[in-house]
Design a protein around this motif. Structure first.
Motif, PDB file in Angstrom:
ATOM      1  N   PRO A  27       0.808  -1.214   0.000  1.00  0.00           N
ATOM      2  CA  PRO A  27       0.000   0.000   0.000  1.00  0.00           C
ATOM      3  C   PRO A  27       0.835   1.255   0.000  1.00  0.00           C
ATOM      4  N   VAL A  28       0.423   2.209  -0.821  1.00  0.00           N
ATOM      5  CA  VAL A  28       1.092   3.501  -0.872  1.00  0.00           C
ATOM      6  C   VAL A  28       0.256   4.488  -0.071  1.00  0.00           C
ATOM      7  N   PHE A  29       0.805   5.023   0.999  1.00  0.00           N
ATOM      8  CA  PHE A  29       0.030   5.860   1.907  1.00  0.00           C
ATOM      9  C   PHE A  29       0.018   7.302   1.415  1.00  0.00           C
ATOM     10  N   ALA A  30      -0.619   7.486   0.299  1.00  0.00           N
ATOM     11  CA  ALA A  30      -0.781   8.821  -0.267  1.00  0.00           C
ATOM     12  C   ALA A  30      -2.015   9.474   0.329  1.00  0.00           C
ATOM     13  N   GLN A  31      -2.212  10.722  -0.020  1.00  0.00           N
ATOM     14  CA  GLN A  31      -3.383  11.433   0.470  1.00  0.00           C
ATOM     15  C   GLN A  31      -4.647  10.763  -0.065  1.00  0.00           C
ATOM     16  N   ALA A  32      -5.563  10.425   0.811  1.00  0.00           N
ATOM     17  CA  ALA A  32      -6.822   9.802   0.424  1.00  0.00           C
ATOM     18  C   ALA A  32      -7.944  10.550   1.117  1.00  0.00           C
ATOM     19  N   ALA A  33      -9.154  10.357   0.621  1.00  0.00           N
ATOM     20  CA  ALA A  33     -10.297  11.079   1.182  1.00  0.00           C
ATOM     21  C   ALA A  33     -11.473  10.136   1.327  1.00  0.00           C
ATOM     22  N   LEU A  34     -12.345  10.459   2.260  1.00  0.00           N
ATOM     23  CA  LEU A  34     -13.566   9.700   2.498  1.00  0.00           C
ATOM     24  C   LEU A  34     -14.749  10.412   1.856  1.00  0.00           C
ATOM     25  N   GLU A  35     -15.588   9.650   1.196  1.00  0.00           N
ATOM     26  CA  GLU A  35     -16.797  10.231   0.637  1.00  0.00           C
ATOM     27  C   GLU A  35     -17.815  10.487   1.745  1.00  0.00           C
ATOM     28  N   LEU A  48     -23.925  12.103   7.782  1.00  0.00           N
ATOM     29  CA  LEU A  48     -23.936  11.231   8.948  1.00  0.00           C
ATOM     30  C   LEU A  48     -23.159  11.842  10.102  1.00  0.00           C
ATOM     31  N   GLN A  49     -22.080  12.561   9.805  1.00  0.00           N
ATOM     32  CA  GLN A  49     -21.233  13.130  10.855  1.00  0.00           C
ATOM     33  C   GLN A  49     -21.894  14.308  11.561  1.00  0.00           C
ATOM     34  N   ASP A  50     -22.985  14.844  10.996  1.00  0.00           N
ATOM     35  CA  ASP A  50     -23.665  15.982  11.611  1.00  0.00           C
ATOM     36  C   ASP A  50     -24.868  15.578  12.460  1.00  0.00           C
ATOM     37  N   ALA A 562     -19.729  11.972  20.592  1.00  0.00           N
ATOM     38  CA  ALA A 562     -18.890  12.868  19.796  1.00  0.00           C
ATOM     39  C   ALA A 562     -18.683  12.255  18.423  1.00  0.00           C
ATOM     40  N   LYS A 563     -18.601  13.113  17.413  1.00  0.00           N
ATOM     41  CA  LYS A 563     -18.317  12.691  16.047  1.00  0.00           C
ATOM     42  C   LYS A 563     -17.292  13.634  15.460  1.00  0.00           C
ATOM     43  N   GLY A 564     -16.338  13.078  14.740  1.00  0.00           N
ATOM     44  CA  GLY A 564     -15.320  13.947  14.169  1.00  0.00           C
ATOM     45  C   GLY A 564     -14.399  13.231  13.209  1.00  0.00           C
ATOM     46  N   LYS A 565     -13.389  13.964  12.796  1.00  0.00           N
ATOM     47  CA  LYS A 565     -12.404  13.429  11.864  1.00  0.00           C
ATOM     48  C   LYS A 565     -11.047  14.028  12.186  1.00  0.00           C
ATOM     49  N   PHE A 566     -10.008  13.320  11.776  1.00  0.00           N
ATOM     50  CA  PHE A 566      -8.646  13.812  11.971  1.00  0.00           C
ATOM     51  C   PHE A 566      -7.767  13.227  10.876  1.00  0.00           C
ATOM     52  N   ALA A 567      -6.468  13.453  10.982  1.00  0.00           N
ATOM     53  CA  ALA A 567      -5.509  13.021   9.949  1.00  0.00           C
ATOM     54  C   ALA A 567      -5.911  13.580   8.588  1.00  0.00           C
ATOM     55  N   ASP A 568      -6.151  14.902   8.576  1.00  0.00           N
ATOM     56  CA  ASP A 568      -6.529  15.593   7.340  1.00  0.00           C
ATOM     57  C   ASP A 568      -7.791  15.008   6.705  1.00  0.00           C
ATOM     58  N   GLY A 569      -8.719  14.583   7.561  1.00  0.00           N
ATOM     59  CA  GLY A 569      -9.992  14.078   7.070  1.00  0.00           C
ATOM     60  C   GLY A 569      -9.978  12.636   6.608  1.00  0.00           C
ATOM     61  N   ARG A 570      -8.851  11.931   6.779  1.00  0.00           N
ATOM     62  CA  ARG A 570      -8.776  10.544   6.324  1.00  0.00           C
ATOM     63  C   ARG A 570      -9.374   9.559   7.327  1.00  0.00           C
ATOM     64  N   ALA A 616      -9.564   6.127   5.531  1.00  0.00           N
ATOM     65  CA  ALA A 616      -8.988   6.075   4.189  1.00  0.00           C
ATOM     66  C   ALA A 616      -7.492   5.897   4.342  1.00  0.00           C
ATOM     67  N   ILE A 617      -7.056   4.661   4.414  1.00  0.00           N
ATOM     68  CA  ILE A 617      -5.660   4.353   4.720  1.00  0.00           C
ATOM     69  C   ILE A 617      -4.749   4.864   3.611  1.00  0.00           C
ATOM     70  N   ALA A 618      -5.128   4.636   2.394  1.00  0.00           N
ATOM     71  CA  ALA A 618      -4.374   5.085   1.223  1.00  0.00           C
ATOM     72  C   ALA A 618      -5.343   5.120   0.059  1.00  0.00           C
ATOM     73  N   ASP A 619      -4.841   5.519  -1.103  1.00  0.00           N
ATOM     74  CA  ASP A 619      -5.724   5.604  -2.267  1.00  0.00           C
ATOM     75  C   ASP A 619      -6.413   4.276  -2.547  1.00  0.00           C
ATOM     76  N   ALA A 620      -5.734   3.162  -2.293  1.00  0.00           N
ATOM     77  CA  ALA A 620      -6.269   1.849  -2.630  1.00  0.00           C
ATOM     78  C   ALA A 620      -6.912   1.140  -1.440  1.00  0.00           C
ATOM     79  N   TRP A 621      -6.756   1.676  -0.242  1.00  0.00           N
ATOM     80  CA  TRP A 621      -7.176   0.963   0.959  1.00  0.00           C
ATOM     81  C   TRP A 621      -8.164   1.809   1.774  1.00  0.00           C
ATOM     82  N   THR A 622      -9.285   1.200   2.130  1.00  0.00           N
ATOM     83  CA  THR A 622     -10.267   1.855   2.991  1.00  0.00           C
ATOM     84  C   THR A 622     -10.764   0.854   4.032  1.00  0.00           C
ATOM     85  N   ALA A 623     -10.874   1.309   5.257  1.00  0.00           N
ATOM     86  CA  ALA A 623     -11.344   0.446   6.338  1.00  0.00           C
ATOM     87  C   ALA A 623     -12.548   1.077   7.023  1.00  0.00           C
ATOM     88  N   THR A 624     -13.452   0.247   7.489  1.00  0.00           N
ATOM     89  CA  THR A 624     -14.535   0.683   8.369  1.00  0.00           C
ATOM     90  C   THR A 624     -14.484  -0.179   9.625  1.00  0.00           C
TER      91      THR A 624
END
Length: 782
Positions: A27-35, A48-50, A562-570, A616-624
């Motif tokens: 896995p390449v840990f590049a910048q990734a984002a969550l929809e 959902l986060q609101d 509480a609901k939130g995000k960190f690591a630049d939204g990943r 969003a671990i990386a561009d190719a990897w997502t975990a829930t």
């Protein structure tokens, strides 16, 4: 049916594994984002986060990829959500609170499909198909969803018509279970202001349990769904959605095994199987291993049909307010035959039938949002009628005639209960959010509900036609009514005057208060105090005349989260801590013979912690991930039914001493449940891309016995699923493996009827979850 894995999926797994060796990269840990995940838990589209509610949302795409076609499978993805099928009903629980065996109950977890209430137990078995998403809301949802959503709500939204032409056809095959499923969806704009959608699904399955008496595979399922939708937009400010749906879901056989058969001093040292053998039935209980084999001598079936019409109108006013009207009609029927002695010998069987009709209307007016005060208010009306009948039938060759010469008088006789109930309900609700500042919001609201309900139950003994066991008329055998009371505990009109009628009117006001504060742009905290209400009613399956009317159930819940995000939204993280107290909890417990007694437990507490999120671990990897901790306890319940051979230590009710459940945890209350999913995506050379998804679900130990026999506090377990797919713009080819470690799990346990009361043994049956299996699927979308 072979219980071993067939060779073709194994070879395919090996081939895919070999192929992966040529394409796998670290896995390449590049910048990734969550929809963003959008939900309608508060009757508005929101992130959902609101939303200040503990929610698990599952998209329609995830449901399809995970092979989830019925609600029972959904619990693998949602902690603190349990659902199981029993011999006579289906039960659903959230945070350890649910509805047990009785057709007089409505669900504690409200099920809503496109905003329409599905409150009957049998509707939980309806297939799921072509959904936009499913939202599981935990805790009382008394304001916007209404009565009976006292433990939570299941908010299901079907996929809607599209203006653009779109469609999909798919086929899934499971050679292990002899199963195939065909699905088709077509959606298109018809004119400038009219669009339609047609959804079709057909499934057949042989099953995963072998009936060694009949040499058949069970459960054999046949399911069909046809859903048509039209969306009409006569103006820019007006929209109408019409949905017409028909479901048929039939099955023969049951996923039941006898799992324990112990002798007692009272049985003369003989097991139930040995007793049956002495009566000329050596295959009545052949073995008691959990091995996906059973012995059942009588034909079993469950035929179900569901029809739904829903019309939703939306009107947008110039000032931004939105008026919504939801009109619905729901009708279903089912007929069942259950070999409810659960052995491969003729003792008795049970027929059941139910017809249900419901009409409902909701009007809701909502502000546009984003103002100093955001509000919504509305009116709800519902009228329903249910007729339920069950009959215990003793055939000509029943071994009961060998137990005592007197019991010859029960042959070709049937003990029938006929239950009818009507309900008319009105409710008014309002909710307002005061936006005190950019960061601080206070939401308060309430719902006033008024309901009138009537009910009746008659117990009668009938003559039956030898062979077919069709009903002929009221029993002409003078001894039969008394014997059914003595042997089965069945009080009847001919012997004890079992003809009960009643009516009740009740109203309730269920308020709620929520405070929400944004710590910063990424994190939100909330505190909620809410209440819930579940109306009382009438017992449909009681054998004795003292078990008929039960009272309403109430809840008060406190939750901080509480609901939130960190690591630049990943990374998203949500946490909730809750404490809910239920008073007069409605319970139904097996009476050891052929009935279930209904009552109200004094007080129950359910508290715990829930954590979930995405990464969003990386561009190719997502975990829930999702994990729930539950502490469930009966604070005051001195009148529980005793399990077989338990020494009574509780209250005396109607001259009978019962057992004290105070301090115990209820059925289906594991202290820890969890779900984890990891998704990997990689473009390949050519037209196809590779997608791999692994799912894990975990449940700590829990009691699966209906009367909390400590022998069936089953061990914790984890189930692992894996899906490997090749995807193009149009095509998807996938291999899925379920329960890869082949965990053998009991989902419900009870004592075989009459085994303790008549034959003096300690014999148990259990429902078994599916073993390891593989499925192949292909789909084409356009």
């Amino acid at each position: 049916m072979s219980m071993t894995t067939i060779s073709s999926p194994s070879l395919l797994v090996a081939a895919i594994a070999t192929a992966l060796g040529t394409v796998w990269t670290a896995p390449v840990f590049a910048q990734a984002a969550l929809e963003e995940v959008v939900v309608t838990a508060r009757k508005r589209e929101e992130s959902l986060q609101d939303v200040p509610i503990s929610i698990n949302a599952v998209s329609g795409a995830k449901l399809e990829e995970a092979g989830i076609s019925k609600l029972e499978d959904l619990q693998a993805l949602v902690p603190n959500f349990q659902l199981t099928e029993t011999g006579i009903s289906t039960q659903m629980y959230v945070r350890g609170i649910g509805t047990s065996n009785n057709q007089g109950f409505e669900q504690s977890v409200g099920q809503y499909v496109d905003g329409v209430y599905y409150g009957r137990q049998q509707l939980i078995r309806a297939p799921m198909f072509d959904l936009a998403r499913v939202e599981v809301l935990r805790g009382p949802q008394g304001i916007l969803f209404g009565k009976n959503s006292i433990a939570g709500a299941l908010n299901m939204t079907t996929a809607r018509p599209t203006d653009e032409r779109a469609g999909k056809v798919a086929l899934t095959m499971n050679p292990d279970f002899g199963s195939y499923e065909a699905r088709g969806v077509f959606s298109q704009g018809i004119t400038d202001n009219l669009a339609g959608r047609l959804s079709l699904r057909f499934k057949e399955e042989d099953g995963y349990v072998r009936n060694t008496r009949t040499n058949d595979d069970e459960v054999n399922r046949k399911e069909a769904t046809v859903r048509g939708q039209l969306r009409f937009t006569p103006t820019d400010s007006q929209e109408w959605n019409l949905k017409v749906e028909w479901n048929q879901f039939d099955q023969t056989g049951r996923q039941i095994e006898v799992i324990q058969d112990d002798a007692t001093p009272e049985s003369g040292g003989a097991t139930f199987g040995q007793v049956l053998a002495a009566f000329g039935q050596p295959l009545g209980i052949a073995e008691t291993s959990i091995d996906y084999e059973r012995q059942a001598d009588a034909f079993e079936k469950s035929d179900n049909e569901l029809v739904n019409f829903t019309l939703i109108g939306r009107f947008d006013f110039d000032n931004g307010n939105v008026f919504t009207s939801t009109t619905a009609y729901v009708e279903y029927t089912f007929e069942e035959i259950c070999d409810c002695d659960f052995v491969g010998a003729p003792v008795f069987d049970l027929t059941m039938s139910e017809g249900y009709e419901q009409i409902s209307q909701e009007f809701r007016l909502a502000s546009p949002g984003g103002e100093l005060v955001d509000w919504q208010t509305g009116f709800f009306f519902q009228k329903s009628q249910v007729v339920f009948e069950d009959m215990l039938r003793v055939p000509t060759d029943s071994i009961l005639s060998q137990v005592s010469p007197l019991l010859v008088n029960t042959l070709n006789q049937g003990a029938a209960r006929t239950y009818e109930s009507e309900s008319e309900l009105y409710a008014y609700f309002a909710e307002a959010t005061l936006n005190v500042s950019d960061r601080f919001r206070v939401t308060f609201g309430g719902r006033f509900t008024k309901e009138h309900k009537s009910g009746s139950r008659i117990g009668q003994v009938f003559d039956l036609q030898p062979g077919s066991l069709e009903r002929l008329g009221l029993s002409t055998n003078a001894a039969a009514p008394a014997l059914f009371d003595l042997v089965f505990g069945f009080e009847n009109e001919q012997f004890t005057g079992h003809n009960l009628r009643g009516s009740r009117s009740e109203d309730a006001f269920t308020p709620s208060l929520n405070m929400q504060y944004d710590l910063n742009d990424d994190w939100m905290t909330y505190v909620t105090v809410s209440t819930g209400f579940k109306s009382g009613g009438f017992d449909a399956r009681g054998n004795n005349t003292n078990s008929f009317e039960f009272d309403e159930e109430e809840a008060t819940a406190f939750e901080i989260g509480a609901k939130g995000k960190f690591a630049d939204g990943r990374v998203e993280a949500n946490i909730s801590v809750y404490n809910t107290k239920y008073s007069d909890l409605q319970v139904s417990q097996f009476d050891g013979q052929i009935g279930f007694n209904v009552g109200n437990a004094g007080e129950v507490r359910a508290r715990g912690i829930e954590v979930d999120g995405r990464w969003a671990i990386a561009d190719a990897w997502t975990a829930t991930y999702s994990v729930a901790f539950l502490d469930h306890e009966f604070i005051d319940f001195p009148n529980g039914n005793c399990y077989n051979r338990q020494v009574p230590d509780g209250a005396v009710v109607d001259g009978i001493q019962l057992c004290n459940y105070t301090g115990l945890s209820g059925q289906y209350t594991p202290r820890v449940t969890a779900a984890f999913s990891l998704d990997y995506y990689k473009p390949l050379n050519g037209e196809f891309d590779l997608r791999m998804t692994g799912d894990m679900s975990y449940s700590a130990k829990q009691n699966a016995h209906v009367n909390l026999d400590p022998q069936y506090e089953i061990d914790g377990y984890a189930k692992w699923n894996l899906r490997v797919a090749l995807e193009s713009d149009n095509w998807t080819l996938a291999l899925s493996g379920y329960n890869l470690t082949d965990e053998r799990v009991l989902t419900y346990v009870g004592n075989n009827p009459l085994s303790g009361s008549t034959f003096n043994t300690n014999t148990f049956y259990g429902f078994v979850a599916p073993p390891r299996t593989f499925a192949l699927s292909a789909s084409y979308q356009f």
